[in-house]
Structure formats: C-alpha cells, structure tokens
Design an enzyme around this catalytic site. Structure first.
Site, mmCIF file in Angstrom:
data_model
loop_
_atom_site.group_PDB
_atom_site.id
_atom_site.type_symbol
_atom_site.label_atom_id
_atom_site.label_comp_id
_atom_site.label_asym_id
_atom_site.label_seq_id
_atom_site.Cartn_x
_atom_site.Cartn_y
_atom_site.Cartn_z
ATOM 1 N N PRO A 150 -8.200 0.602 -1.752
ATOM 2 C CG PRO A 150 -10.050 -0.392 -2.761
ATOM 3 C CD PRO A 150 -8.918 -0.676 -1.818
ATOM 4 C CG ASN A 157 -10.263 13.608 -11.149
ATOM 5 O OD1 ASN A 157 -10.620 13.695 -12.317
ATOM 6 N ND2 ASN A 157 -10.130 14.664 -10.367
ATOM 7 C CE LYS A 182 -8.750 -3.804 -5.254
ATOM 8 N NZ LYS A 182 -7.325 -3.620 -5.315
ATOM 9 C CB ILE A 195 -3.464 -1.617 -5.995
ATOM 10 C CG1 ILE A 195 -2.653 -0.635 -5.151
ATOM 11 C CG2 ILE A 195 -2.540 -2.575 -6.757
ATOM 12 C CD1 ILE A 195 -1.919 -1.278 -3.987
#
Length: 115
Positions: A2, A98, A33, A65
């Site tokens: 991330p 976003n 994560k 991901i």
C-alpha cells in the site's frame, strides 16, 4: 505494498510530528498489511484550490495490491478523512481520495515485482 499519497496546501509547519507513523499504523490496522510494505508520502505547501477556494484541502491516492473495493474504500475514506481532519485541520468535504487496485506484476520492489 500500500502507498498512500497526500498532496495538500497545508504548510509543512502544520504537519504534526509522528503523522507519517500514525498514518502507517492506521493503514496496517485497516488493511491488514505489514507495516514494512506500507509507504506514506505527504506533500505539503502545494498551490491548490478546491471548489474555487484555497482553504486547506487535500488530493490523495491509495494504491494497493488487493484490499481495494466498494465497502473497503468507504471504510478507508472514513478513517483517512478523519485523520486528515483531526491532524491537518482539513474539512472532509475538501478531500478527494482516489483508490487504485494494482496488478502485482505492475509493482516493482527490491529488484523485482510482487508477481
């Protein structure tokens, strides 16, 4: 992997010490994560306007991901807008985030990719 990026017109002097670490730890909890893979980039002092006003604002992106999708993104928006409001004094209605779900083959790290 991330990666959270915050572009803001808030001055560098108004970014509190420990803010990057706090963002990292909150993303660890929210995304599940490991901290070692989370990157945070805060870019202060930007020439920006939102709705025609130069009051504090932020344009952000969260790349990952996996772990990107409708319900997750709403949860991240609540968390991240809350942190930006509390720590940088940016009204949540002056923040865009976003979200990008990355293909592991398109993310390089440590001389290779995550694929």
């Amino acid at each position: 992997m991330p990666m959270f990026v915050v572009n803001t017109n808030v001055p560098r002097a108004s970014v509190p010490d420990g803010f990057l670490s706090e963002l990292t730890q909150q993303l660890v909890q929210a995304m599940g994560k490991p901290a070692q893979y989370i990157a945070v980039h805060v870019v202060p002092d930007q020439l920006m306007a939102f709705g025609g006003s130069s009051e504090p604002c932020a344009l952000c992106s969260l790349h990952s991901i996996g772990k990107i999708g409708g319900a997750q993104n709403r949860s991240y928006s609540k968390l991240l807008c809350g942190l930006l409001a509390e720590r940088l004094r940016i009204s949540p209605d002056r923040i865009y985030i976003n979200y990008y779900d990355m293909n592991a083959a398109n993310v390089g790290w440590n001389g290779s990719t995550f694929a």
